[in-house]
Design a protein around this motif. Structure first.
Motif, PDB file in Angstrom:
ATOM      1  N   HIS A  89      33.231 -12.985 -13.853  1.00 54.55           N
ATOM      2  CA  HIS A  89      34.233 -13.149 -14.917  1.00 54.55           C
ATOM      3  C   HIS A  89      33.896 -14.343 -15.802  1.00 54.55           C
ATOM      4  N   PHE A  90      33.483 -15.447 -15.192  1.00 53.96           N
ATOM      5  CA  PHE A  90      33.099 -16.639 -15.946  1.00 53.96           C
ATOM      6  C   PHE A  90      31.919 -16.339 -16.883  1.00 53.96           C
ATOM      7  N   LEU A  91      30.908 -15.655 -16.358  1.00 45.89           N
ATOM      8  CA  LEU A  91      29.723 -15.361 -17.164  1.00 45.89           C
ATOM      9  C   LEU A  91      29.986 -14.280 -18.208  1.00 45.89           C
ATOM     10  N   LEU A  92      30.915 -13.354 -17.929  1.00 45.02           N
ATOM     11  CA  LEU A  92      31.351 -12.403 -18.960  1.00 45.02           C
ATOM     12  C   LEU A  92      32.001 -13.152 -20.117  1.00 45.02           C
ATOM     13  N   ASP A  93      32.903 -14.084 -19.795  1.00 48.92           N
ATOM     14  CA  ASP A  93      33.577 -14.877 -20.830  1.00 48.92           C
ATOM     15  C   ASP A  93      32.580 -15.683 -21.653  1.00 48.92           C
ATOM     16  N   ALA A  94      31.481 -16.092 -21.025  1.00 49.18           N
ATOM     17  CA  ALA A  94      30.445 -16.859 -21.720  1.00 49.18           C
ATOM     18  C   ALA A  94      29.489 -15.954 -22.499  1.00 49.18           C
ATOM     19  N   GLY A  95      29.672 -14.630 -22.405  1.00 46.13           N
ATOM     20  CA  GLY A  95      28.810 -13.698 -23.131  1.00 46.13           C
ATOM     21  C   GLY A  95      27.423 -13.566 -22.546  1.00 46.13           C
ATOM     22  N   LEU A  96      27.261 -13.827 -21.243  1.00 45.62           N
ATOM     23  CA  LEU A  96      25.933 -13.849 -20.643  1.00 45.62           C
ATOM     24  C   LEU A  96      25.594 -12.635 -19.781  1.00 45.62           C
ATOM     25  N   VAL A  97      26.585 -11.790 -19.474  1.00 41.53           N
ATOM     26  CA  VAL A  97      26.314 -10.591 -18.685  1.00 41.53           C
ATOM     27  C   VAL A  97      25.877  -9.480 -19.639  1.00 41.53           C
ATOM     28  N   ASP A  98      24.728  -8.891 -19.348  1.00 40.35           N
ATOM     29  CA  ASP A  98      24.186  -7.833 -20.202  1.00 40.35           C
ATOM     30  C   ASP A  98      24.538  -6.439 -19.705  1.00 40.35           C
ATOM     31  N   GLU A  99      24.658  -6.299 -18.393  1.00 41.98           N
ATOM     32  CA  GLU A  99      24.917  -4.984 -17.812  1.00 41.98           C
ATOM     33  C   GLU A  99      25.762  -5.138 -16.559  1.00 41.98           C
ATOM     34  N   VAL A 100      26.669  -4.188 -16.353  1.00 43.10           N
ATOM     35  CA  VAL A 100      27.459  -4.132 -15.122  1.00 43.10           C
ATOM     36  C   VAL A 100      27.132  -2.817 -14.435  1.00 43.10           C
ATOM     37  N   ARG A 101      26.737  -2.924 -13.168  1.00 41.03           N
ATOM     38  CA  ARG A 101      26.492  -1.760 -12.299  1.00 41.03           C
ATOM     39  C   ARG A 101      27.643  -1.683 -11.323  1.00 41.03           C
ATOM     40  N   ASN A 131      26.180  10.700  -0.697  1.00 44.83           N
ATOM     41  CA  ASN A 131      26.993   9.872   0.194  1.00 44.83           C
ATOM     42  C   ASN A 131      28.384   9.574  -0.379  1.00 44.83           C
ATOM     43  N   GLY A 132      28.696  10.141  -1.543  1.00 43.93           N
ATOM     44  CA  GLY A 132      30.006   9.951  -2.154  1.00 43.93           C
ATOM     45  C   GLY A 132      30.091   8.776  -3.104  1.00 43.93           C
ATOM     46  N   ILE A 133      29.060   7.939  -3.145  1.00 42.64           N
ATOM     47  CA  ILE A 133      29.032   6.796  -4.058  1.00 42.64           C
ATOM     48  C   ILE A 133      28.641   7.288  -5.449  1.00 42.64           C
ATOM     49  N   ALA A 134      29.323   6.766  -6.452  1.00 39.92           N
ATOM     50  CA  ALA A 134      28.955   7.043  -7.842  1.00 39.92           C
ATOM     51  C   ALA A 134      28.452   5.740  -8.464  1.00 39.92           C
ATOM     52  N   LEU A 135      27.305   5.783  -9.084  1.00 43.04           N
ATOM     53  CA  LEU A 135      26.770   4.626  -9.798  1.00 43.04           C
ATOM     54  C   LEU A 135      27.156   4.757 -11.256  1.00 43.04           C
ATOM     55  N   LEU A 136      27.862   3.764 -11.771  1.00 46.32           N
ATOM     56  CA  LEU A 136      28.205   3.696 -13.190  1.00 46.32           C
ATOM     57  C   LEU A 136      27.564   2.431 -13.751  1.00 46.32           C
ATOM     58  N   ARG A 137      26.731   2.609 -14.760  1.00 48.10           N
ATOM     59  CA  ARG A 137      26.079   1.469 -15.408  1.00 48.10           C
ATOM     60  C   ARG A 137      26.560   1.376 -16.844  1.00 48.10           C
ATOM     61  N   TYR A 138      26.910   0.152 -17.248  1.00 45.69           N
ATOM     62  CA  TYR A 138      27.386  -0.102 -18.609  1.00 45.69           C
ATOM     63  C   TYR A 138      26.702  -1.338 -19.173  1.00 45.69           C
ATOM     64  N   GLU A 139      26.299  -1.251 -20.423  1.00 45.55           N
ATOM     65  CA  GLU A 139      25.890  -2.442 -21.163  1.00 45.55           C
ATOM     66  C   GLU A 139      27.144  -3.096 -21.701  1.00 45.55           C
ATOM     67  N   ILE A 140      27.141  -4.413 -21.766  1.00 44.72           N
ATOM     68  CA  ILE A 140      28.264  -5.165 -22.311  1.00 44.72           C
ATOM     69  C   ILE A 140      28.007  -5.392 -23.796  1.00 44.72           C
ATOM     70  N   SER A 141      28.886  -4.907 -24.637  1.00 45.91           N
ATOM     71  CA  SER A 141      28.754  -5.132 -26.088  1.00 45.91           C
ATOM     72  C   SER A 141      28.948  -6.598 -26.374  1.00 45.91           C
ATOM     73  N   GLY A 142      28.066  -7.162 -27.168  1.00 41.42           N
ATOM     74  CA  GLY A 142      28.200  -8.561 -27.558  1.00 41.42           C
ATOM     75  C   GLY A 142      27.613  -9.542 -26.564  1.00 41.42           C
ATOM     76  N   ALA A 143      26.939  -9.074 -25.503  1.00 39.68           N
ATOM     77  CA  ALA A 143      26.319  -9.992 -24.532  1.00 39.68           C
ATOM     78  C   ALA A 143      25.239 -10.800 -25.226  1.00 39.68           C
ATOM     79  N   GLY A 144      25.062 -12.020 -24.759  1.00 40.72           N
ATOM     80  CA  GLY A 144      24.051 -12.891 -25.306  1.00 40.72           C
ATOM     81  C   GLY A 144      24.430 -13.518 -26.629  1.00 40.72           C
ATOM     82  N   ARG A 145      25.695 -13.396 -27.004  1.00 47.76           N
ATOM     83  CA  ARG A 145      26.127 -13.937 -28.305  1.00 47.76           C
ATOM     84  C   ARG A 145      26.107 -15.436 -28.315  1.00 47.76           C
TER      85      ARG A 145
END
Length: 191
Positions: A134-146, A177-191
């Motif tokens: 959460h801290f790094l998301l607020d700082a705009g540093l997370v590029d992708e969430v798996r 195995n019932g697990i679903a992988l969802l990958r998302y890029e974060i818009s505005g990361a690295g700003r």
């Protein structure tokens, strides 16, 4: 430029930590002789794409006594243990990792991530560590969430996203195995 990839185990209702902070909804560690081959391939593809792991202090404390000795995890465990590690903490002075090189303690994880991203190398893996994420998301540093979505719900607990995020879908894969992988890029990361 290197990316920061945050991975979270979650429920279908977006809970990444139960009310007590636990993860009882996770069906087990990802790699064994019984592991769905497609799931194993996906997990190994991630770990082979990174050379650095970032952990929060609580996640580090929860895993430091298991993973350095997890010989039953085979190739996955060896890759994980060999990664360069950083632990974000204002209280720890050192962060040993069994007989593997110790993690580096950082008191300023945002600055550390910026420095790491500017260096040559593979991507950086933020492993669990929801508060740090959460801290790094607020700082705009997370590029992708798996998100490794487990087929259960909890109703209450800490959600992956504490506030609004603009996401770009990258992948959605359902495993046997019932697990679903969802990958998302974060818009505005690295700003």
């Amino acid at each position: 430029m290197r990316k920061l990839i945050a991975q979270q185990w979650v429920t279908v209702d977006n809970i990444a930590a139960e009310e007590d902070g636990g993860l009882s909804f996770v069906s087990g560690e990802p790699i064994s002789e019984k592991t769905d081959p497609a799931f194993k391939t996906s997990v190994m593809a991630l770990i082979e794409s990174v050379d650095t792991m970032l952990l929060g202090a609580n996640t580090y404390v929860q895993h430091r006594d298991y993973w350095p000795h997890a010989t039953e995890q085979g190739e996955y465990g060896q890759w994980l243990n060999d990664l360069t590690k950083f632990v974000a903490s204002t209280t720890l002075h050192d962060a040993p990792w069994g007989h593997f090189p110790a993690a580096t303690v950082t008191r300023d994880p945002a600055a550390t991530v910026r420095e790491l991203k500017a260096q040559d190398g593979q991507d950086i893996w933020l492993w669990g560590s929801l508060t740090l994420m959460h801290f790094l998301l607020d700082a705009g540093l997370v590029d992708e969430v798996r998100m490794m979505v487990c087929p259960v719900s909890r109703g209450k607990g800490t959600r992956v996203f504490a506030d609004r995020q603009d996401l770009k879908p990258v992948e959605a894969t359902l495993f046997e195995n019932g697990i679903a992988l969802l990958r998302y890029e974060i818009s505005g990361a690295g700003r």
